[in-house]
Enzyme design. Structure first.
Site, PDB file in Angstrom:
ATOM      1  N   SER A 190       0.886  -1.275  -0.033  1.00 12.57           N
ATOM      2  CA  SER A 190       0.183   0.076  -0.170  1.00 12.57           C
ATOM      3  C   SER A 190       0.686   1.477   0.038  1.00 12.57           C
ATOM      4  O   SER A 190       0.593   2.204   0.752  1.00 12.57           O
ATOM      5  CB  SER A 190      -0.834  -0.154   1.089  1.00 12.57           C
ATOM      6  OG  SER A 190      -1.894   0.798   1.112  1.00 12.57           O
ATOM      7  N   CYS A 239       4.051   6.934  -6.656  1.00 13.40           N
ATOM      8  CA  CYS A 239       3.622   8.382  -7.332  1.00 13.40           C
ATOM      9  C   CYS A 239       4.498   9.460  -6.761  1.00 13.40           C
ATOM     10  O   CYS A 239       4.715  10.128  -7.192  1.00 13.40           O
ATOM     11  CB  CYS A 239       2.172   8.608  -7.461  1.00 13.40           C
ATOM     12  SG  CYS A 239       1.193   7.171  -8.017  1.00 13.40           S
ATOM     13  N   ARG A 253      -7.701  -4.727   9.812  1.00 13.59           N
ATOM     14  CA  ARG A 253      -8.832  -5.218   8.852  1.00 13.59           C
ATOM     15  C   ARG A 253      -8.752  -6.507   8.746  1.00 13.59           C
ATOM     16  O   ARG A 253      -9.457  -7.313   7.662  1.00 13.59           O
ATOM     17  CB  ARG A 253      -8.336  -4.468   7.525  1.00 13.59           C
ATOM     18  CG  ARG A 253      -7.832  -3.064   7.639  1.00 13.59           C
ATOM     19  CD  ARG A 253      -8.267  -2.589   5.925  1.00 13.59           C
ATOM     20  NE  ARG A 253      -8.006  -0.805   6.496  1.00 13.59           N
ATOM     21  CZ  ARG A 253      -8.078  -0.057   5.307  1.00 13.59           C
ATOM     22  NH1 ARG A 253      -8.228  -0.488   4.153  1.00 13.59           N
ATOM     23  NH2 ARG A 253      -7.991   1.345   5.504  1.00 13.59           N
ATOM     24  N   VAL A 307       4.376 -15.553  -5.353  1.00 18.21           N
ATOM     25  CA  VAL A 307       3.627 -16.471  -5.866  1.00 18.21           C
ATOM     26  C   VAL A 307       4.434 -16.891  -7.402  1.00 18.21           C
ATOM     27  O   VAL A 307       4.550 -15.899  -8.136  1.00 18.21           O
ATOM     28  CB  VAL A 307       2.160 -15.892  -6.387  1.00 18.21           C
ATOM     29  CG1 VAL A 307       1.487 -16.936  -7.239  1.00 18.21           C
ATOM     30  CG2 VAL A 307       1.331 -15.495  -4.964  1.00 18.21           C
ATOM     31  N   TRP A 363     -16.166  33.624 -18.179  1.00 18.21           N
ATOM     32  CA  TRP A 363     -16.069  32.363 -19.053  1.00 18.21           C
ATOM     33  C   TRP A 363     -14.802  31.394 -18.587  1.00 18.21           C
ATOM     34  O   TRP A 363     -13.604  32.089 -19.176  1.00 18.21           O
ATOM     35  CB  TRP A 363     -16.154  32.699 -20.545  1.00 18.21           C
ATOM     36  CG  TRP A 363     -17.151  33.388 -20.900  1.00 18.21           C
ATOM     37  CD1 TRP A 363     -17.613  34.558 -20.850  1.00 18.21           C
ATOM     38  CD2 TRP A 363     -18.499  32.821 -21.556  1.00 18.21           C
ATOM     39  NE1 TRP A 363     -18.918  34.977 -21.536  1.00 18.21           N
ATOM     40  CE2 TRP A 363     -19.452  33.589 -21.950  1.00 18.21           C
ATOM     41  CE3 TRP A 363     -18.746  31.350 -21.948  1.00 18.21           C
ATOM     42  CZ2 TRP A 363     -20.685  33.323 -22.496  1.00 18.21           C
ATOM     43  CZ3 TRP A 363     -19.979  31.099 -22.459  1.00 18.21           C
ATOM     44  CH2 TRP A 363     -20.915  31.942 -22.746  1.00 18.21           C
TER      45      TRP A 363
END
Ligand SMILES: Cc1cc2nc3c(=O)[nH]c(=O)nc-3n(C[C@H](O)[C@H](O)[C@H](O)COP(=O)(O)OP(=O)(O)OC[C@H]3O[C@@H](n4cnc5c(N)ncnc54)[C@H](O)[C@@H]3O)c2cc1C
Length: 469
Positions: free
Chosen positions: A39, A43, A71, A81, A455
């Site tokens: 986690s 970036c 959690r 894996v 605008w």
């Protein structure tokens, strides 16, 4: 009830694991992450290397302990894996040379992407870096710290390359003018390196409008970045350590090379298990991110997704898609069939004192391939009311389909803090919903003098392009 196994513990994987467990607390959720970090915000790595973020831990949003204790997710770091057996519904996992077999009812492949390393001479020399992981980030920051420790006065002869900056630490090369290359040019220049940026094509930030790329290229030069456009790096020179970059025309002495030459989806595990790849080379999925193998899902940088404008599969490996698609898979696995939604190719970048964003389809070749007849217009407008202090210029490029008037893409660029990126959100809505340029020109956008003109530049661009049509 059942077992949900996730391969990869970052954006897509942990979003899926968290959502599945929250929605169905009875579900056994097992995450295998081969590294030590989970986690994390890759970036943020350029800003960590720059020195604006103090520690790598600051980039972690939720720690492994929190995932485990708060959690109730069975998160196993340091577990790689090595195989998927979809017929037997099990994965093979390696940890410290031991092998275990883990059964699953649902499986998510969230293995991310890897940095592309060009096969040129000298690529294995010391001092050649990529930036795709936390470990890469640490190594680069260590390099910067080491160089800074050696003050230029103690090393009077830095060679002929060091001519831009008085306090220059030395010359470095960034190969690739994509967003990682541009962000790293800023990070290295901020640490007083003389930065040489090599871009194979004519434009930095391919995928942004040419007008935006040109603005950013000009700004990079203003910031003393030596920019080599249309220039292929042919080889890296040196004995053990990299000492120079060679192009067709010249050789530039550098003490470090950062490769920002793109990423490719990490698909080996999936391919070995008979999971199909799509036309982009990433894992193919349906709208629920399910692969061709039942109950095997793929999300994030390892997978492709449908483009909201072309309707075709696209590969745009970015963070929100990974989070969004991971979360959708978690919700589906927990019992509520959930679509992850398509992608618009939306991206943002900061280059020194400039910010830019893009969305949808801007280039005419891609637009024509998708059956559109593209028309593009670029305008420049003030970022704030003329009488309000400060402010700057926002450049807006819009591409629309001539026949239908549909807005299919756009790009914005402004001084940093003058709102190009935040303005782009309105454009993303327009592109995603398929609105026409005339509908866009009637958007009821917010206005107040410190933020824009009555605008907004987006509305002005829509009016100009509507008139042209
Ligand atoms: C320097 C940098 C800057 C970025 N900046 C931006 C930005 O500004 N905006 C943006 O939107 N995106 C940005 N991104 C991209 C963004 O970080 C990714 O889109 C996002 O991290 C993808 O998440 P993911 O979970 O799909 O893959 P990853 O983050 O790559 O995670 C995949 C995980 O799977 C693990 N793994 C792989 N194979 C196995 C295996 N066999 N067994 C166990 N674990 C395995 C890996 O170790 C890794 O931790 C940036 C990326 C980088 C590197």
């Amino acid at each position: 009830m059942g077992i949900f196994v996730v391969i990869g513990g970052d954006a897509a994987g942990m979003s899926a694991a968290s959502k599945a467990k929250r929605d169905d607390p009875e579900l056994e959720v097992v995450v295998f992450e081969k590294g030590e970090w989970v986690s994390y915000g890759a970036c943020g790595l350029p800003y960590y290397i720059k020195g604006e973020i103090q520690s790598l831990e600051d980039l972690v949003s939720i720690t492994p302990e929190e995932f485990r204790k708060e959690r109730d997710i069975d998160l196993r770091t340091g577990h790689e894996v090595t195989g998927i057996d979809p017929d037997d519904r099990a994965v093979t996992v390696e940890r410290d040379g031991d092998e275990i077999r883990q059964p699953y009812d649902h499986l998510l492949i969230a293995t991310g992407a890897k940095s592309v390393v060009p096969s040129i001479d000298g690529i294995d020399l010391e001092g050649v870096y990529t930036l795709g992981s936390m470990t890469d980030g640490k190594e680069l920051r260590d390099f910067v710290a080491r160089s800074r420790e050696e003050s230029p006065t103690e090393q009077p002869d830095r060679g002929p390359a060091c001519h831009f900056l008085e306090s220059c630490e030395g010359a470095v090369a960034v190969v690739g003018g994509g967003y990682i290359g541009v962000e790293m040019a800023e990070a290295l220049a901020a640490n007083d390196f003389e930065v040489h940026l090599f871009q194979r094509g004519r434009h930095v930030l391919k995928g942004f409008s040419e007008a935006t790329s040109d603005t950013i290229a000009e700004h990079l030069r203003e910031q003393d970045v030596a920019l080599y456009l249309d220039t292929e790096v042919e080889a890296l020179e040196g004995d053990d350590d990299v000492e120079a970059v060679r192009t067709a025309d010249e050789q530039i002495e550098v003490e470090m090379v950062l490769l920002g030459t793109g990423v490719s989806p990490r698909t080996e595990l999936a391919e070995d298990a008979g999971v199909e790849l799509g036309p982009t080379g990433a894992i193919a999925t349906d709208e629920y991110r399910e692969t061709n193998r039942p109950d095997v899902y793929a999300a994030g940088d390892c997978a492709e997704a449908e483009h909201v404008v072309t309707g075709e599969p696209a590969y745009v490996p970015l963070a929100l898609t990974a989070n969004r698609h991971g979360r959708a898979v978690g919700q589906t696995v927990a019992g509520t069939l959930t679509e992850g939604g398509g992608i618009a190719g939306t991206a943002a970048v900061k280059a020194f004192e400039i910010e830019a964003a893009r969305t949808g389809v801007i280039d005419h070749e891609t637009a024509r391939e998708a059956g559109f007849d593209p028309v593009t217009e670029t305008i420049e407008a003030k970022s704030r009311a003329g009488y309000y202090p400060g402010g700057g210029t926002v450049g807006v490029t819009l591409t629309v389909d001539r026949d239908t008037g549909r807005v299919i893409g756009g790009c914005l660029v402004s001084e940093y803090g003058e709102g190009a990126v935040h303005r782009s959100h309105a454009l993303v809505g327009a592109v995603t919903e398929g609105v026409t340029v005339s509908e866009l020109s009637n958007y009821d956008l917010a206005y107040a003098p410190p933020f824009n003109t009555t605008w907004d530049p987006i509305l002005t661009a829509a009016k100009v392009l509507g008139g042209k049509l």
